[in-house]
Design a protein around this motif. Structure first.
Motif, PDB file in Angstrom:
ATOM      1  N   PHE A 216       0.877  -1.062   0.084  1.00 37.50           N
ATOM      2  CA  PHE A 216      -0.072   0.057   0.116  1.00 37.50           C
ATOM      3  C   PHE A 216       0.880   1.095  -0.065  1.00 37.50           C
ATOM      4  O   PHE A 216       1.915   1.239   0.586  1.00 37.50           O
ATOM      5  CB  PHE A 216      -1.071  -0.086   1.156  1.00 37.50           C
ATOM      6  N   GLU A 217       0.368   2.334  -0.703  1.00 37.12           N
ATOM      7  CA  GLU A 217       1.117   3.475  -0.803  1.00 37.12           C
ATOM      8  C   GLU A 217       0.771   4.400   0.211  1.00 37.12           C
ATOM      9  O   GLU A 217      -0.213   4.690   0.584  1.00 37.12           O
ATOM     10  CB  GLU A 217       0.846   4.028  -2.340  1.00 37.12           C
ATOM     11  N   PHE A 218       1.679   5.659   0.280  1.00 40.34           N
ATOM     12  CA  PHE A 218       1.484   6.915   1.120  1.00 40.34           C
ATOM     13  C   PHE A 218       2.076   7.997   0.450  1.00 40.34           C
ATOM     14  O   PHE A 218       2.829   7.968  -0.148  1.00 40.34           O
ATOM     15  CB  PHE A 218       2.151   6.428   2.622  1.00 40.34           C
ATOM     16  N   GLY A 219       1.362   8.942   0.814  1.00 37.04           N
ATOM     17  CA  GLY A 219       1.431  10.280   0.205  1.00 37.04           C
ATOM     18  C   GLY A 219       1.654  11.283   1.326  1.00 37.04           C
ATOM     19  O   GLY A 219       1.140  11.073   2.544  1.00 37.04           O
ATOM     20  N   ALA A 220       1.680  12.623   0.957  1.00 36.51           N
ATOM     21  CA  ALA A 220       1.842  13.647   2.059  1.00 36.51           C
ATOM     22  C   ALA A 220       0.537  14.646   2.243  1.00 36.51           C
ATOM     23  O   ALA A 220       0.011  14.703   1.146  1.00 36.51           O
ATOM     24  CB  ALA A 220       3.023  14.504   1.871  1.00 36.51           C
ATOM     25  N   HIS A 221       0.192  14.748   3.320  1.00 37.39           N
ATOM     26  CA  HIS A 221      -1.065  15.715   3.476  1.00 37.39           C
ATOM     27  C   HIS A 221      -0.652  16.953   4.380  1.00 37.39           C
ATOM     28  O   HIS A 221      -1.366  17.132   5.434  1.00 37.39           O
ATOM     29  CB  HIS A 221      -1.956  15.083   3.905  1.00 37.39           C
ATOM     30  N   THR A 222       0.384  17.527   4.384  1.00 43.08           N
ATOM     31  CA  THR A 222       1.100  18.676   5.250  1.00 43.08           C
ATOM     32  C   THR A 222       1.369  18.080   6.524  1.00 43.08           C
ATOM     33  O   THR A 222       1.301  16.711   6.515  1.00 43.08           O
ATOM     34  CB  THR A 222       0.221  19.770   5.421  1.00 43.08           C
ATOM     35  N   LEU A 223       2.227  18.733   7.330  1.00 42.02           N
ATOM     36  CA  LEU A 223       2.483  18.267   8.607  1.00 42.02           C
ATOM     37  C   LEU A 223       1.600  18.212   9.689  1.00 42.02           C
ATOM     38  O   LEU A 223       1.265  17.006  10.300  1.00 42.02           O
ATOM     39  CB  LEU A 223       3.732  19.470   9.181  1.00 42.02           C
ATOM     40  N   VAL A 255       8.302   9.625  -1.402  1.00 42.99           N
ATOM     41  CA  VAL A 255       7.048  10.048  -1.438  1.00 42.99           C
ATOM     42  C   VAL A 255       6.837  11.027  -2.648  1.00 42.99           C
ATOM     43  O   VAL A 255       7.775  11.975  -2.750  1.00 42.99           O
ATOM     44  CB  VAL A 255       6.703  10.911  -0.164  1.00 42.99           C
ATOM     45  N   ARG A 256       5.843  10.659  -3.443  1.00 38.92           N
ATOM     46  CA  ARG A 256       5.907  11.618  -4.688  1.00 38.92           C
ATOM     47  C   ARG A 256       4.420  12.291  -4.859  1.00 38.92           C
ATOM     48  O   ARG A 256       4.189  12.958  -5.924  1.00 38.92           O
ATOM     49  CB  ARG A 256       6.257  10.755  -5.935  1.00 38.92           C
ATOM     50  N   ASP A 257       3.456  11.888  -4.008  1.00 37.77           N
ATOM     51  CA  ASP A 257       1.991  12.126  -4.214  1.00 37.77           C
ATOM     52  C   ASP A 257       1.564  13.127  -2.857  1.00 37.77           C
ATOM     53  O   ASP A 257       1.950  12.648  -1.806  1.00 37.77           O
ATOM     54  CB  ASP A 257       1.248  11.041  -4.471  1.00 37.77           C
ATOM     55  N   PHE A 258       0.649  13.795  -3.296  1.00 34.00           N
ATOM     56  CA  PHE A 258       0.279  14.950  -2.133  1.00 34.00           C
ATOM     57  C   PHE A 258      -1.483  15.210  -2.342  1.00 34.00           C
ATOM     58  O   PHE A 258      -1.927  14.793  -3.314  1.00 34.00           O
ATOM     59  CB  PHE A 258       0.926  16.509  -2.555  1.00 34.00           C
ATOM     60  N   ALA A 259      -1.834  15.229  -1.077  1.00 33.17           N
ATOM     61  CA  ALA A 259      -3.189  15.830  -1.238  1.00 33.17           C
ATOM     62  C   ALA A 259      -3.481  17.017  -0.482  1.00 33.17           C
ATOM     63  O   ALA A 259      -3.107  17.445   0.698  1.00 33.17           O
ATOM     64  CB  ALA A 259      -4.084  14.490  -0.258  1.00 33.17           C
ATOM     65  N   TYR A 260      -4.163  17.915  -1.240  1.00 32.93           N
ATOM     66  CA  TYR A 260      -4.337  19.451  -0.603  1.00 32.93           C
ATOM     67  C   TYR A 260      -5.546  19.346   0.695  1.00 32.93           C
ATOM     68  O   TYR A 260      -6.420  18.720   0.325  1.00 32.93           O
ATOM     69  CB  TYR A 260      -5.020  20.210  -1.564  1.00 32.93           C
ATOM     70  N   CYS A 261      -5.180  19.693   1.683  1.00 30.72           N
ATOM     71  CA  CYS A 261      -6.099  19.947   2.919  1.00 30.72           C
ATOM     72  C   CYS A 261      -7.317  20.948   2.337  1.00 30.72           C
ATOM     73  O   CYS A 261      -7.250  21.834   1.663  1.00 30.72           O
ATOM     74  CB  CYS A 261      -5.404  20.425   4.009  1.00 30.72           C
ATOM     75  N   ASN A 262      -8.601  20.142   2.606  1.00 33.50           N
ATOM     76  CA  ASN A 262      -9.785  20.839   2.240  1.00 33.50           C
ATOM     77  C   ASN A 262      -9.958  20.847   0.386  1.00 33.50           C
ATOM     78  O   ASN A 262     -10.796  21.180  -0.189  1.00 33.50           O
ATOM     79  CB  ASN A 262      -9.874  22.456   2.489  1.00 33.50           C
TER      80      ASN A 262
END
Length: 365
Positions: A216-223, A255-262
């Motif tokens: 399973f993969e993981f990306g970043a969603h800020t700190l 880590v190469r993928d990101f999700a914007y908060c909101n």
């Protein structure tokens, strides 16, 4: 409808679905949690089964990006399963279902909160406002900061549900204002163990590494789950760079993928992501992804329990497929909430906190 959507998308549909908390006891959790973040394990499984029955093939985010970029052709419509926030419920209740069904997924982590006992600001505010209502709290508005006064007045007057009031509040104010409001509410409600929500705990790094071993993969969603368009660019840079570094160090992955908060983004935020080595970022814009589209404004359908409830309150496979195939959007019954926002400077953010507010669109945390 599916054939028309494929034509519009450039050959194949690329559906990205988003979840937050997959729970074992939906009815019980509904009494104490933000409703729009919840889906039962049974309904979640029903979604995955419905997607397969509708002809979708589950794909990783990388596979979907390759199809969008024209690097490979897809023989079926693709679906990418994503989770925001790293709630432990995903490890407890979604992970076993995904493994059993052989479905890949990516979870976007708020890196500084993983492995701690902290709770998200939206969960803390929801809990504190619920306590204020339950206790019949009557605030002295003359001694409260303006943001806290506005939020409390909206909720205690009964004009707006707590979750809807939080949508508006988080849509207007930066993280520092949220933290100040939490501090004020805790102070006014008095000390006590019931001021911290018992629900909403997050994964630890051992659980993340366990999922990594299973592919399973993981990306970043800020700190710490900051809405980046509310923050000055030096904060954006730190949130992006350090969240990536922490996840890579703790999980042993790239880590190469990101999700914007909101789901909110700006051209300035996208430039920071590119500069820090990201290849994609997901929004909460409920729109089709098109072949040749921008990988930093990927569209997602945010789902929760009630999207699948029929008129009698039971799970409806037909309604679920209609939702997943965006039948209501195609008929013009529902429109997407745009995610592109102006990037606020420190000065303009301060003006938003102290000045008058308008009516923002609904937020998807």
């Amino acid at each position: 409808m599916a054939a028309w959507q494929r034509h519009q998308a450039g050959g194949r549909r690329i559906l990205i679905v988003s979840y937050h908390r997959v729970v074992g006891d939906f009815t019980g959790e509904l009494q104490r949690s933000i409703p729009g973040l919840l889906i039962s394990q049974e309904t979640f499984r029903g979604h995955l089964e419905g997607l397969r029955a509708a002809g979708y093939e589950f794909a990783t985010i990388g596979e979907a990006l390759d199809v969008m970029a024209g690097k490979r052709a897809a023989t079926k419509d693709l679906c990418v399963v994503t989770f925001d926030d790293g709630y432990r419920d995903v490890y407890r209740y979604a992970y076993p279902v995904l493994k059993q069904m052989g479905v890949p997924a990516i979870t976007y982590l708020p890196a500084a909160l993983i492995g701690t006992d902290q709770r998200f600001n939206h969960d803390r505010l929801f809990h504190l406002l619920g306590r204020a209502v339950a206790r019949g709290y009557q605030p002295r508005f003359d001694v409260l900061p303006s943001a806290a006064s506005e939020l409390l007045d909206t909720v205690l007057s009964g004009r707006t549900r707590i979750s809807a009031a939080l949508d508006d509040f988080i849509g207007h104010h930066p993280t520092d204002t949220l933290l100040e409001t939490i501090r004020v509410l805790e102070e006014r409600l008095g000390a006590g163990p019931d001021l911290l929500p018992p629900q909403g705990d997050l994964m630890d790094w051992d659980e993340v590494r366990c999922m990594v071993k299973d592919g399973f993969e993981f990306g970043a969603h800020t700190l710490g789950h900051r809405v980046l368009t509310h923050e000055p660019l030096e904060v954006v840079e730190r949130e992006v760079r350090e969240s990536k570094a922490i996840i890579e160090r703790e999980a042993g992955i790239t880590v190469r993928d990101f999700a914007y908060c909101n789901g909110w983004y700006s051209d300035e935020v996208i430039r920071v992501l590119v500069r820090n080595g990201f290849r994609s970022a997901v929004t909460t814009e409920d729109m089709p992804n098109r072949i040749g589209g921008d990988p930093f404004t990927l569209k997602r359908k945010v789902l929760w329990e009630n999207f699948s409830l029929g008129l009698g309150g039971e799970y409806s496979p037909s309604l679920t497929v209609c939702q997943l195939d965006d039948c209501f959007g195609m008929m013009g019954l529902r429109g997407p909430v745009p995610g592109r926002r102006p990037q606020r400077t420190e000065a303009s953010a301060a003006n938003v906190v102290m000045g008058p507010t308008g009516t923002p669109p609904e937020v998807a945390w």
